[in-house]
Design a protein around this motif. Structure first.
Motif, PDB file in Angstrom:
ATOM      1  N   LEU A   1      10.460 -19.979  18.627  1.00 34.53           N
ATOM      2  CA  LEU A   1       9.241 -20.785  18.688  1.00 34.53           C
ATOM      3  C   LEU A   1       8.253 -20.467  17.570  1.00 34.53           C
ATOM      4  CD1 LEU A   1       8.553 -20.702  22.548  1.00 34.53           C
ATOM      5  CD2 LEU A   1       9.675 -22.488  21.213  1.00 34.53           C
ATOM      6  N   GLY A   2       8.559 -19.458  16.763  1.00 39.17           N
ATOM      7  CA  GLY A   2       7.650 -19.084  15.689  1.00 39.17           C
ATOM      8  C   GLY A   2       6.503 -18.200  16.138  1.00 39.17           C
ATOM      9  N   LEU A   3       6.568 -17.702  17.374  1.00 39.89           N
ATOM     10  CA  LEU A   3       5.506 -16.832  17.894  1.00 39.89           C
ATOM     11  C   LEU A   3       5.704 -15.388  17.444  1.00 39.89           C
ATOM     12  CD1 LEU A   3       5.394 -18.223  21.548  1.00 39.89           C
ATOM     13  CD2 LEU A   3       3.968 -18.880  19.591  1.00 39.89           C
ATOM     14  N   ARG A   4       6.914 -15.088  16.971  1.00 43.17           N
ATOM     15  CA  ARG A   4       7.220 -13.757  16.434  1.00 43.17           C
ATOM     16  C   ARG A   4       8.055 -13.920  15.179  1.00 43.17           C
ATOM     17  NH1 ARG A   4       8.206  -8.396  17.130  1.00 43.17           N
ATOM     18  NH2 ARG A   4      10.117  -7.686  16.113  1.00 43.17           N
ATOM     19  N   ARG A   5       7.668 -13.195  14.121  1.00 48.63           N
ATOM     20  CA  ARG A   5       8.446 -13.239  12.882  1.00 48.63           C
ATOM     21  C   ARG A   5       9.480 -12.114  12.895  1.00 48.63           C
ATOM     22  NH1 ARG A   5       6.444 -16.896   9.274  1.00 48.63           N
ATOM     23  NH2 ARG A   5       4.239 -17.443   9.480  1.00 48.63           N
ATOM     24  N   PRO A   6      10.743 -12.437  12.727  1.00 49.02           N
ATOM     25  CA  PRO A   6      11.784 -11.403  12.758  1.00 49.02           C
ATOM     26  C   PRO A   6      11.756 -10.553  11.492  1.00 49.02           C
ATOM     27  CG  PRO A   6      12.745 -13.499  12.115  1.00 49.02           C
ATOM     28  CD  PRO A   6      11.303 -13.776  12.440  1.00 49.02           C
ATOM     29  N   GLN A   7      12.364  -9.380  11.577  1.00 44.12           N
ATOM     30  CA  GLN A   7      12.473  -8.537  10.380  1.00 44.12           C
ATOM     31  C   GLN A   7      13.434  -9.151   9.363  1.00 44.12           C
ATOM     32  OE1 GLN A   7      11.825  -7.140  13.293  1.00 44.12           O
ATOM     33  NE2 GLN A   7      10.058  -5.874  12.751  1.00 44.12           N
ATOM     34  N   ARG A   8      14.389  -9.931   9.857  1.00 42.32           N
ATOM     35  CA  ARG A   8      15.348 -10.587   8.962  1.00 42.32           C
ATOM     36  C   ARG A   8      15.896 -11.830   9.645  1.00 42.32           C
ATOM     37  NH1 ARG A   8      20.203  -6.992   8.221  1.00 42.32           N
ATOM     38  NH2 ARG A   8      21.332  -8.420   9.589  1.00 42.32           N
ATOM     39  N   GLY A   9      16.313 -12.796   8.842  1.00 47.73           N
ATOM     40  CA  GLY A   9      17.000 -13.957   9.386  1.00 47.73           C
ATOM     41  C   GLY A   9      16.191 -15.242   9.298  1.00 47.73           C
ATOM     42  N   ARG A  10      16.841 -16.336   9.703  1.00 42.62           N
ATOM     43  CA  ARG A  10      16.242 -17.661   9.656  1.00 42.62           C
ATOM     44  C   ARG A  10      16.364 -18.339  11.020  1.00 42.62           C
ATOM     45  NH1 ARG A  10      15.907 -20.726   4.828  1.00 42.62           N
ATOM     46  NH2 ARG A  10      16.626 -22.583   5.941  1.00 42.62           N
ATOM     47  N   VAL A  11      15.356 -19.150  11.302  1.00 41.92           N
ATOM     48  CA  VAL A  11      15.402 -20.010  12.485  1.00 41.92           C
ATOM     49  C   VAL A  11      15.062 -21.423  12.038  1.00 41.92           C
ATOM     50  CG1 VAL A  11      14.400 -20.559  14.736  1.00 41.92           C
ATOM     51  CG2 VAL A  11      14.703 -18.167  14.058  1.00 41.92           C
ATOM     52  N   GLU A  12      15.980 -22.351  12.224  1.00 40.04           N
ATOM     53  CA  GLU A  12      15.742 -23.736  11.844  1.00 40.04           C
ATOM     54  C   GLU A  12      15.640 -24.602  13.096  1.00 40.04           C
ATOM     55  OE1 GLU A  12      18.223 -25.385   8.706  1.00 40.04           O
ATOM     56  OE2 GLU A  12      18.853 -23.348   8.186  1.00 40.04           O
ATOM     57  N   LEU A  13      14.502 -25.284  13.234  1.00 38.79           N
ATOM     58  CA  LEU A  13      14.323 -26.287  14.275  1.00 38.79           C
ATOM     59  C   LEU A  13      14.330 -27.648  13.598  1.00 38.79           C
ATOM     60  CD1 LEU A  13      11.530 -24.905  16.659  1.00 38.79           C
ATOM     61  CD2 LEU A  13      13.992 -24.623  16.803  1.00 38.79           C
ATOM     62  N   SER A  14      15.338 -28.447  13.893  1.00 34.64           N
ATOM     63  CA  SER A  14      15.473 -29.775  13.269  1.00 34.64           C
ATOM     64  C   SER A  14      15.339 -29.689  11.755  1.00 34.64           C
ATOM     65  CB  SER A  14      14.434 -30.735  13.857  1.00 34.64           C
ATOM     66  OG  SER A  14      14.595 -30.858  15.251  1.00 34.64           O
ATOM     67  N   GLY A  15      15.954 -28.666  11.176  1.00 37.71           N
ATOM     68  CA  GLY A  15      16.002 -28.536   9.725  1.00 37.71           C
ATOM     69  C   GLY A  15      14.837 -27.791   9.096  1.00 37.71           C
ATOM     70  N   VAL A  16      13.831 -27.399   9.895  1.00 36.16           N
ATOM     71  CA  VAL A  16      12.653 -26.695   9.379  1.00 36.16           C
ATOM     72  C   VAL A  16      12.798 -25.204   9.650  1.00 36.16           C
ATOM     73  CG1 VAL A  16      10.147 -26.441   9.552  1.00 36.16           C
ATOM     74  CG2 VAL A  16      11.182 -28.711   9.783  1.00 36.16           C
ATOM     75  N   ASP A  17      12.647 -24.375   8.604  1.00 38.03           N
ATOM     76  CA  ASP A  17      12.730 -22.918   8.757  1.00 38.03           C
ATOM     77  C   ASP A  17      11.415 -22.407   9.338  1.00 38.03           C
ATOM     78  OD1 ASP A  17      13.093 -20.207   8.673  1.00 38.03           O
ATOM     79  OD2 ASP A  17      13.503 -20.088   6.522  1.00 38.03           O
ATOM     80  N   VAL A  18      11.446 -22.085  10.613  1.00 43.75           N
ATOM     81  CA  VAL A  18      10.247 -21.676  11.344  1.00 43.75           C
ATOM     82  C   VAL A  18       9.661 -20.384  10.783  1.00 43.75           C
ATOM     83  CG1 VAL A  18       9.409 -20.951  13.615  1.00 43.75           C
ATOM     84  CG2 VAL A  18      11.066 -22.808  13.430  1.00 43.75           C
ATOM     85  N   THR A  19      10.519 -19.502  10.268  1.00 47.26           N
ATOM     86  CA  THR A  19      10.060 -18.154   9.869  1.00 47.26           C
ATOM     87  C   THR A  19       9.191 -18.177   8.619  1.00 47.26           C
ATOM     88  OG1 THR A  19      12.075 -17.769   8.571  1.00 47.26           O
ATOM     89  CG2 THR A  19      12.103 -17.085  10.880  1.00 47.26           C
ATOM     90  N   THR A  20       9.137 -19.303   7.918  1.00 52.12           N
ATOM     91  CA  THR A  20       8.351 -19.363   6.679  1.00 52.12           C
ATOM     92  C   THR A  20       7.073 -20.179   6.816  1.00 52.12           C
ATOM     93  OG1 THR A  20       9.517 -21.345   5.883  1.00 52.12           O
ATOM     94  CG2 THR A  20      10.477 -19.207   5.312  1.00 52.12           C
ATOM     95  N   LEU A  21       6.801 -20.707   7.992  1.00 52.07           N
ATOM     96  CA  LEU A  21       5.673 -21.629   8.152  1.00 52.07           C
ATOM     97  C   LEU A  21       4.331 -20.905   8.222  1.00 52.07           C
ATOM     98  CD1 LEU A  21       7.047 -24.181  10.799  1.00 52.07           C
ATOM     99  CD2 LEU A  21       7.172 -24.290   8.308  1.00 52.07           C
ATOM    100  N   THR A  22       3.298 -21.573   7.730  1.00 58.93           N
ATOM    101  CA  THR A  22       1.930 -21.085   7.888  1.00 58.93           C
ATOM    102  C   THR A  22       1.462 -21.382   9.313  1.00 58.93           C
ATOM    103  OG1 THR A  22       0.947 -23.196   7.248  1.00 58.93           O
ATOM    104  CG2 THR A  22       1.458 -21.642   5.466  1.00 58.93           C
ATOM    105  N   ASP A  23       0.322 -20.828   9.696  1.00 65.68           N
ATOM    106  CA  ASP A  23      -0.212 -21.069  11.042  1.00 65.68           C
ATOM    107  C   ASP A  23      -0.461 -22.559  11.266  1.00 65.68           C
ATOM    108  OD1 ASP A  23      -0.086 -18.404  11.601  1.00 65.68           O
ATOM    109  OD2 ASP A  23      -2.208 -18.007  11.225  1.00 65.68           O
ATOM    110  N   ALA A  24      -0.983 -23.248  10.243  1.00 66.08           N
ATOM    111  CA  ALA A  24      -1.263 -24.687  10.368  1.00 66.08           C
ATOM    112  C   ALA A  24       0.035 -25.468  10.540  1.00 66.08           C
ATOM    113  CB  ALA A  24      -2.026 -25.186   9.145  1.00 66.08           C
TER     114      ALA A  24
END
Length: 224
Positions: free
Chosen positions: A53-76
């Motif tokens: 859900l993007g509420l925690r940033r992992p130490q490593r890895g990627r999470v894609e929701l519908s093609g969007v990498d959640v781990t790189t998103l800004t708060d906005a």
């Protein structure tokens, strides 16, 4: 990312100090399926959900929701992403000082620009969608049974018409009849609305009744 994949979790590592909870965990969820996440106590099911859900940033890895990498998103950007998914938490997490209708309206107030009348009508539609009677919309959580609270939380999760739905132990604390009724509701909504559902559960009956596939967290990785 494959067009058939709603969620891709790749090589996730989550640590808390010296404790490694996930070590190279992978997970794939196809569009339109109900995917169950199971694992022993302390296996990091909720940590994984928070990572997705993007509420925690992992130490490593990627999470894609519908093609969007959640781990790189800004708060906005994360705030905008929240419009695309709904979540229910284990205890229901309804605000006790608000009626069911007001609870369901909260995501709408944050993300939609609607009149008070339109907000009430839309929220009432969601309440009815999950099988609650009209009068339940104007009650407070303390006036509801456990099963009704779960349904009210589900109505709030569906407030913004998400395509992705995340459920954390949705039938915990319910008697077998109420749990079976909730499972039946979930399967019906998933088919009717075309939802992709990710569910954390330890309830084997729920898994058999609802899930297309199951991922088991074992030794900090997922087997599916």
């Amino acid at each position: 990312m494959s067009a058939d994949m709603a969620i891709i979790v790749s090589d996730i590592v989550n640590r808390f100090g010296a404790q490694t909870v996930h070590d190279g965990l992978d997970m794939r969820v196809e569009r339109g399926e109900i995917f169950g996440i199971v694992g022993g106590s302390g296996s990091g099911k909720s940590v994984l959900l928070n990572t997705i859900l993007g509420l925690r940033r992992p130490q490593r890895g990627r999470v894609e929701l519908s093609g969007v990498d959640v781990t790189t998103l800004t708060d906005a950007e994360l705030r905008n992403l929240k419009m695309t998914y709904g979540v229910t938490f284990q205890a229901g997490a309804l605000f006790s000082s608000l009626t069911v209708l007001q609870n369901v309206q909260l995501p709408m107030l944050e993300h939609l620009d609607l009149s008070a009348r339109a907000l009430e009508e839309l929220a009432l539609l969601k309440v009815l969608l999950v099988g609650l009677p009209t009068e339940a919309a104007y009650k407070f959580p303390s006036q509801l049974s456990g099963g009704m609270i779960k349904r009210a939380a589900l109505a709030r999760a569906l407030a913004l018409d998400p395509q992705l739905l995340f459920l954390d132990e949705p039938t915990s604390g319910l008697d077998p009849i109420s749990a079976a009724a909730f499972d039946e509701l979930l399967v019906g909504l998933q088919q009717e609305l075309g939802l992709t559902v990710v569910m954390i559960t330890h309830d084997l009956d729920t898994i058999f009744r609802t899930c297309n596939r199951v991922g088991v967290i074992v030794d900090r990785k997922m087997i599916s």
